[in-house]
Enzyme design. Structure first.
Site, PDB file in Angstrom:
ATOM      1  N   ASP A   1       0.054   5.147   0.970  1.00 34.94           N
ATOM      2  CA  ASP A   1      -0.153   6.132   1.896  1.00 34.94           C
ATOM      3  C   ASP A   1       0.009   5.528   3.259  1.00 34.94           C
ATOM      4  OD1 ASP A   1      -0.768   7.538  -0.544  1.00 34.94           O
ATOM      5  OD2 ASP A   1      -2.861   7.831  -0.148  1.00 34.94           O
TER       6      ASP A   1
ATOM      7  N   ASP B   1       1.103  -1.143  -0.125  1.00 35.94           N
ATOM      8  CA  ASP B   1      -0.088  -0.039   0.129  1.00 35.94           C
ATOM      9  C   ASP B   1       1.046   1.199  -0.022  1.00 35.94           C
ATOM     10  OD1 ASP B   1      -2.510   1.801   0.548  1.00 35.94           O
ATOM     11  OD2 ASP B   1      -1.730   1.639   2.779  1.00 35.94           O
TER      12      ASP B   1
END
Length: 277
Positions: free
Chosen positions: A20, A18
């Site tokens: 962020d 992922d």
């Protein structure tokens, strides 16, 4: 600890990240709000609203309902934006905005996975126009990101073509495993959010990074490793101390410098030989 270097007689493997709050310390999309304002894409009110959204995101992450509201707001906000202009703004400000907020620990993990022979794939809910350049900066092999519909006029319509979120991230990981020949049981995944549990479940080595409360509970219940990333650092500050060969996207300048040095050495050697003769 990561596993051993991959045996290439076995099926390929990958590490899925992922973006962020996992690889970078903030929301990739919201980080560009000031640049979009300066480029005339949004007004001051929108800047303030995205700043507040960034604060909420950083304070404790965003649950499903908040993410859905954010998706609807950003989709509406970008309606009518010229895609080429967005790409140019991101390209011009990428190093100033993103480079300083990359977690040192994440960059090291990416290097370690590459050294072990694994592909690195960024899987992010943010838009492709933002995520793809960041993936290139990080030396990622592939990127999965949200895609907006682009009209014949080259502008966003405000509709979402593909939303990389929750279960769709897991589906993308499985599709890549099929197309690229990854053995998911030997693959790795990293995320900060409980919304990414389906992606984490899809691999044999899931990791919670700076997890929100819901993911922390899930990770503890399932005995998933919990990692704490807290040292943002510019990539160029890491290059002199890298213990493994950096990816091409990270060493373009070094390659140019090396080529220049080599050319100089060849010129000097040939000139010296000519003098001796």
């Amino acid at each position: 600890m990561l596993g051993p270097v991959e045996n290439h007689s076995l099926p390929r493997t990958a590490a899925f990240f992922d973006l962020d709050k996992t690889v970078i310390a903030k929301s990739s999309t919201l980080t560009f709000s000031k640049s979009f304002y300066q480029g005339g894409l949004i007004n001051r009110r929108a800047v303030l609203r995205t700043a507040y959204a960034q604060f909420v995101f950083m304070a404790g992450g965003a649950d499903h309902d908040q993410m859905e509201r954010m998706r609807a707001y950003l989709s509406s906000l970008c309606r009518g934006w010229n895609v080429q202009q967005v790409k140019e703004i991101v390209a011009e400000t990428l190093h100033d905005l993103i480079d300083p907020i990359i977690y040192d620990e994440a960059a090291s993990l990416i290097e370690e996975h590459h050294t072990a022979g694994r592909d690195v794939v960024i899987v992010s809910t943010s838009g492709a126009e933002v995520v793809e350049p960041i993936g290139e900066l990080l030396g990622a092999d592939r990127v999965v990101a949200t895609r907006m519909v682009v009209g014949e006029d080259g502008c966003f319509t405000g509709e979402v073509e593909y939303y990389a979120y929750g279960p769709t991230k897991a589906e993308a990981v499985k599709e890549l495993a099929t197309s690229e020949g990854y053995d998911l049981a030997r693959c790795y995944a990293y995320s900060d959010s409980a919304t990414d549990v389906p992606m984490l479940e899809a691999v044999g080595h899931p990791h919670a990074v700076n997890p929100d409360r819901a993911l922390r509970r899930e990770a503890l219940a399932r005995s998933w490793p919990i990692l704490d990333f807290h040292r943002p650092v510019r990539l160029k500050q890491r290059l002199p101390t890298l213990s493994v060969p950096p990816r091409p996207a990270l060493v373009a300048a070094a390659a140019i410098g090396a080529a220049a040095a080599t050319a100089g050495l060849v010129w000097y050697t040939s000139k010296r030989r000519a003098t001796v003769m």
